[in-house]
Design a protein around this motif. Structure first.
Motif, PDB file in Angstrom:
ATOM      1  N   ALA A 184      10.519 -12.495 -18.123  1.00 17.08           N
ATOM      2  CA  ALA A 184      10.993 -11.043 -18.568  1.00 17.08           C
ATOM      3  C   ALA A 184      11.338 -11.121 -20.195  1.00 17.08           C
ATOM      4  N   ALA A 185      12.113 -12.420 -20.136  1.00 15.69           N
ATOM      5  CA  ALA A 185      12.449 -12.809 -21.813  1.00 15.69           C
ATOM      6  C   ALA A 185      10.988 -12.851 -22.834  1.00 15.69           C
ATOM      7  N   ALA A 186      10.100 -13.507 -21.922  1.00 13.12           N
ATOM      8  CA  ALA A 186       8.570 -13.739 -22.777  1.00 13.12           C
ATOM      9  C   ALA A 186       8.084 -12.349 -23.111  1.00 13.12           C
ATOM     10  N   ILE A 187       8.036 -11.518 -22.145  1.00 11.25           N
ATOM     11  CA  ILE A 187       7.490 -10.243 -22.258  1.00 11.25           C
ATOM     12  C   ILE A 187       8.161  -9.454 -23.245  1.00 11.25           C
ATOM     13  N   ALA A 241       0.792  -0.952  -0.015  1.00  9.99           N
ATOM     14  CA  ALA A 241      -0.111  -0.047   0.092  1.00  9.99           C
ATOM     15  C   ALA A 241       0.908   1.451   0.035  1.00  9.99           C
ATOM     16  N   THR A 242       0.512   1.978  -0.907  1.00 10.97           N
ATOM     17  CA  THR A 242       1.245   3.622  -0.855  1.00 10.97           C
ATOM     18  C   THR A 242       0.321   4.753  -0.882  1.00 10.97           C
ATOM     19  N   SER A 243       0.709   5.844  -0.430  1.00 12.78           N
ATOM     20  CA  SER A 243      -0.150   6.955  -0.394  1.00 12.78           C
ATOM     21  C   SER A 243      -0.057   7.804  -1.668  1.00 12.78           C
ATOM     22  N   GLY A 244      -0.875   8.520  -2.059  1.00 11.83           N
ATOM     23  CA  GLY A 244      -0.823   9.303  -3.235  1.00 11.83           C
ATOM     24  C   GLY A 244      -0.962   8.659  -4.479  1.00 11.83           C
ATOM     25  N   THR A 245      -0.251   9.047  -5.480  1.00  9.03           N
ATOM     26  CA  THR A 245      -0.285   8.557  -6.940  1.00  9.03           C
ATOM     27  C   THR A 245       0.850   7.878  -7.152  1.00  9.03           C
ATOM     28  N   ARG A 246       0.844   6.746  -7.757  1.00  8.77           N
ATOM     29  CA  ARG A 246       1.805   6.009  -8.157  1.00  8.77           C
ATOM     30  C   ARG A 246       1.833   5.591  -9.754  1.00  8.77           C
ATOM     31  N   ALA A 247       2.729   5.211 -10.198  1.00  9.78           N
ATOM     32  CA  ALA A 247       2.716   4.784 -11.581  1.00  9.78           C
ATOM     33  C   ALA A 247       2.080   3.403 -11.718  1.00  9.78           C
ATOM     34  N   ALA A 248       1.657   3.022 -12.712  1.00  6.26           N
ATOM     35  CA  ALA A 248       0.826   1.916 -13.195  1.00  6.26           C
ATOM     36  C   ALA A 248       1.955   0.558 -13.102  1.00  6.26           C
ATOM     37  N   PRO A 249       2.002  -0.500 -12.529  1.00  5.18           N
ATOM     38  CA  PRO A 249       2.871  -1.448 -12.651  1.00  5.18           C
ATOM     39  C   PRO A 249       3.293  -2.032 -14.042  1.00  5.18           C
ATOM     40  N   ASP A 250       4.551  -2.294 -14.449  1.00  6.45           N
ATOM     41  CA  ASP A 250       4.774  -2.658 -15.581  1.00  6.45           C
ATOM     42  C   ASP A 250       4.227  -4.278 -15.752  1.00  6.45           C
ATOM     43  N   ASP A 251       4.385  -4.740 -16.967  1.00  7.45           N
ATOM     44  CA  ASP A 251       4.007  -6.073 -17.289  1.00  7.45           C
ATOM     45  C   ASP A 251       4.688  -6.987 -16.582  1.00  7.45           C
ATOM     46  N   PRO A 286       7.836 -15.634  -7.561  1.00  4.45           N
ATOM     47  CA  PRO A 286       8.583 -16.619  -8.553  1.00  4.45           C
ATOM     48  C   PRO A 286      10.186 -16.489  -8.366  1.00  4.45           C
ATOM     49  N   ILE A 287      10.875 -17.658  -8.506  1.00  6.50           N
ATOM     50  CA  ILE A 287      12.145 -17.742  -8.250  1.00  6.50           C
ATOM     51  C   ILE A 287      12.744 -16.885  -9.318  1.00  6.50           C
ATOM     52  N   PRO A 288      14.188 -16.391  -9.159  1.00  2.00           N
ATOM     53  CA  PRO A 288      15.106 -15.644 -10.141  1.00  2.00           C
ATOM     54  C   PRO A 288      14.880 -16.486 -11.550  1.00  2.00           C
ATOM     55  N   SER A 289      14.937 -17.730 -11.717  1.00  2.00           N
ATOM     56  CA  SER A 289      15.050 -18.197 -13.100  1.00  2.00           C
ATOM     57  C   SER A 289      13.569 -17.967 -13.585  1.00  2.00           C
ATOM     58  N   GLU A 290      12.776 -17.928 -12.809  1.00  2.00           N
ATOM     59  CA  GLU A 290      11.307 -17.898 -13.472  1.00  2.00           C
ATOM     60  C   GLU A 290      10.992 -16.579 -13.803  1.00  2.00           C
ATOM     61  N   THR A 304       5.776  -7.201 -13.356  1.00  2.73           N
ATOM     62  CA  THR A 304       5.272  -6.682 -12.105  1.00  2.73           C
ATOM     63  C   THR A 304       3.930  -7.514 -11.941  1.00  2.73           C
ATOM     64  N   VAL A 305       3.182  -7.275 -13.022  1.00  6.92           N
ATOM     65  CA  VAL A 305       1.800  -7.631 -12.947  1.00  6.92           C
ATOM     66  C   VAL A 305       1.871  -9.237 -13.098  1.00  6.92           C
ATOM     67  N   VAL A 306       2.709  -9.872 -13.931  1.00  3.84           N
ATOM     68  CA  VAL A 306       2.716 -11.142 -14.051  1.00  3.84           C
ATOM     69  C   VAL A 306       3.096 -11.937 -12.661  1.00  3.84           C
ATOM     70  N   GLU A 307       4.355 -11.097 -12.141  1.00  2.87           N
ATOM     71  CA  GLU A 307       4.784 -11.548 -10.777  1.00  2.87           C
ATOM     72  C   GLU A 307       3.708 -11.836  -9.491  1.00  2.87           C
ATOM     73  N   ALA A 308       2.936 -10.426  -9.809  1.00  4.65           N
ATOM     74  CA  ALA A 308       2.113 -10.585  -8.558  1.00  4.65           C
ATOM     75  C   ALA A 308       0.653 -11.695  -8.754  1.00  4.65           C
ATOM     76  N   PHE A 309       0.546 -12.024 -10.048  1.00  5.25           N
ATOM     77  CA  PHE A 309      -0.547 -13.033 -10.487  1.00  5.25           C
ATOM     78  C   PHE A 309       0.243 -14.589  -9.971  1.00  5.25           C
ATOM     79  N   LEU A 310       1.426 -14.690 -10.174  1.00  4.19           N
ATOM     80  CA  LEU A 310       1.879 -15.932  -9.672  1.00  4.19           C
ATOM     81  C   LEU A 310       1.903 -15.985  -8.324  1.00  4.19           C
ATOM     82  N   GLN A 311       2.094 -14.814  -7.708  1.00  7.52           N
ATOM     83  CA  GLN A 311       2.188 -14.793  -6.011  1.00  7.52           C
ATOM     84  C   GLN A 311       0.778 -14.963  -5.371  1.00  7.52           C
ATOM     85  N   ASP A 312      -0.273 -14.486  -6.318  1.00  8.66           N
ATOM     86  CA  ASP A 312      -1.547 -14.821  -5.497  1.00  8.66           C
ATOM     87  C   ASP A 312      -1.931 -16.273  -5.888  1.00  8.66           C
ATOM     88  N   CYS A 313      -1.767 -16.908  -6.933  1.00  7.75           N
ATOM     89  CA  CYS A 313      -2.220 -18.167  -7.484  1.00  7.75           C
ATOM     90  C   CYS A 313      -1.137 -19.311  -6.313  1.00  7.75           C
TER      91      CYS A 313
END
Length: 387
Positions: free
Chosen positions: A374-377, A339-349, A365-369, A351-360
């Motif tokens: 990153a390569a796929a993106i 959580a942050t206060s104020g306006t923040r930049a939208a996450p990059d792709d 994700p481990i560094p190799s993942e 970060t979104v995928v990492e958050a999705f994997l974290q939630d599931c």
């Protein structure tokens, strides 16, 4: 006069995809044995004989076997249609079956035409008038009963009871009265596996709508309970959801004597069915619970990382596991979710995928993942899916 009050058989119901017909046959055989042992004069089934409007052939055969056993024992049966039943199908051959002691009441037009059961050791005119009110859908009886305005279940039940009280008043003095109804009466508690009967309007009715009769044999709610001493639900003969775990299923024995004395109502417990157990813990611990091998199991897994194929692994040890949920005790926030206060930049792709994997999975994700992602993106294979 001794009556056995039961309801909500729900023949054909499945439990998380598993057939219950064998268990239903067994518990209803116990009901018949009890009816014979108690020498009851009739069995009352207050709706939901079937679980669906078009029951399977196997389900109909089960119902036929149960009703044939009661007929063979010389015990009349009064059955009303519930909200799960198809009234026209259930009511087929009504007049023919009544000659053999099976009284199917499925039509609103018949609510004030009782099944008359003569009382033994009583004056010749003494009898019990059993009035059977099938489940009433308000809009479907509007024209037939010349009702107007916005109709609720209270309105149509009151209209049915007005007809019943008028007929009862014309009966010989000393006639005892029983009403079967399929309804949600105010003050009662649902068991958790019922289907709402409200298609429009308010689904409940008040207990005072049944004033003027000796006993009200209710169906619809699956929890055994008394709304008043003479207005009762026996509940379903089997538990049909995990919310009913621990309930003692029963039927009610109702004794009516000549005169104005109150009916004597006693419960009779039914044989315990397969246990319903909800367990919580990590998968490795639950796999040691061989004491639950004979129970229906709902598992809540608290592993910090989502286990692989938990249902298959649990069913290898606990074959009747039917529900598995992953409910980790605490999952750390994923990348970019703090959580942050104020306006923040939208996450990059990434970060979104990492958050999705974290939630599931419950773990980052481990560094190799991360490198593979990153390569796929970077190559564009993931970006369009993310967006």
């Amino acid at each position: 006069m001794r009556l056995l009050h039961t309801s909500d058989w729900h023949l054909g119901r499945t439990f998380h995809g598993h057939s219950l017909l064998a268990e239903q046959q067994a518990v209803l055989d116990a009901v018949i044995d009890l009816a014979v042992a108690e020498r009851v004069d009739a069995v009352l089934v207050s709706g939901d004989l079937y679980d669906r409007a078009v029951p399977s052939p196997e389900t109909v055969q089960t119902a036929s076997r149960v009703l044939a056993r009661l007929a063979g024992a010389g015990i009349p049966v009064v059955v009303i249609a519930g909200n799960h039943d198809s009234a026209p199908r259930l009511g087929a051959f009504t007049e023919f079956l009544a000659a053999g002691g099976l009284h199917l009441r499925t039509r609103p037009a018949d609510v004030a035409t009782p099944v008359l059961l003569p009382m033994a050791d009583a004056p010749e005119a003494a009898a019990v008038a059993v009035y059977a009110i099938p489940y009433l859908e308000p809009e479907l009886v509007r024209d037939e009963w010349a009702l107007s305005g916005r109709l609720h279940h209270q309105d149509v039940m009151a209209a049915a009871m007005d007809r019943i009280r008028a007929d009862l008043a014309a009966r010989p003095r000393g006639t005892r009265s029983v009403v079967l109804a399929h309804a949600f009466v105010v003050g009662a508690m649902p068991g958790g596996s019922e289907r709402s009967i409200a298609v429009g309007g308010v689904e409940s009715v008040t207990a005072d709508v049944f004033d003027g009769v000796d006993y009200v044999a209710l169906g619809h709610l699956h929890r055994p309970q008394a709304v008043t001493p003479t207005i009762r639900y026996p509940g379903s003969p089997l538990p049909y959801s995990f919310s009913e775990a621990g309930q003692t299923k029963q039927v009610l024995l109702v004794e009516l004597a000549p005169g104005d004395v109150l009916p004597v109502v006693t419960s009779r417990d039914l044989p315990a069915s397969r246990r319903l157990v909800t367990v919580r813990g990590e998968l490795a611990d639950l796999l040691t619970r061989t004491d639950l091998a004979d129970a229906w199991v709902a598992a809540q897994l608290t592993d910090p990382v989502r286990p692989v194929e938990p249902m298959r692994r649990l069913q290898a040890v606990l074959p009747h596991t039917v529900n598995v949920q992953w409910v980790p005790e605490a999952v750390p926030p994923g990348p970019g979710t703090a959580a942050t206060s104020g306006t923040r930049a939208a996450p990059d792709d990434l970060t979104v995928v990492e958050a999705f994997l974290q939630d599931c999975r419950g773990s980052a994700p481990i560094p190799s993942e991360v490198a593979l992602l990153a390569a796929a993106i970077q190559s564009g294979r993931v970006t369009e899916a993310v967006r």
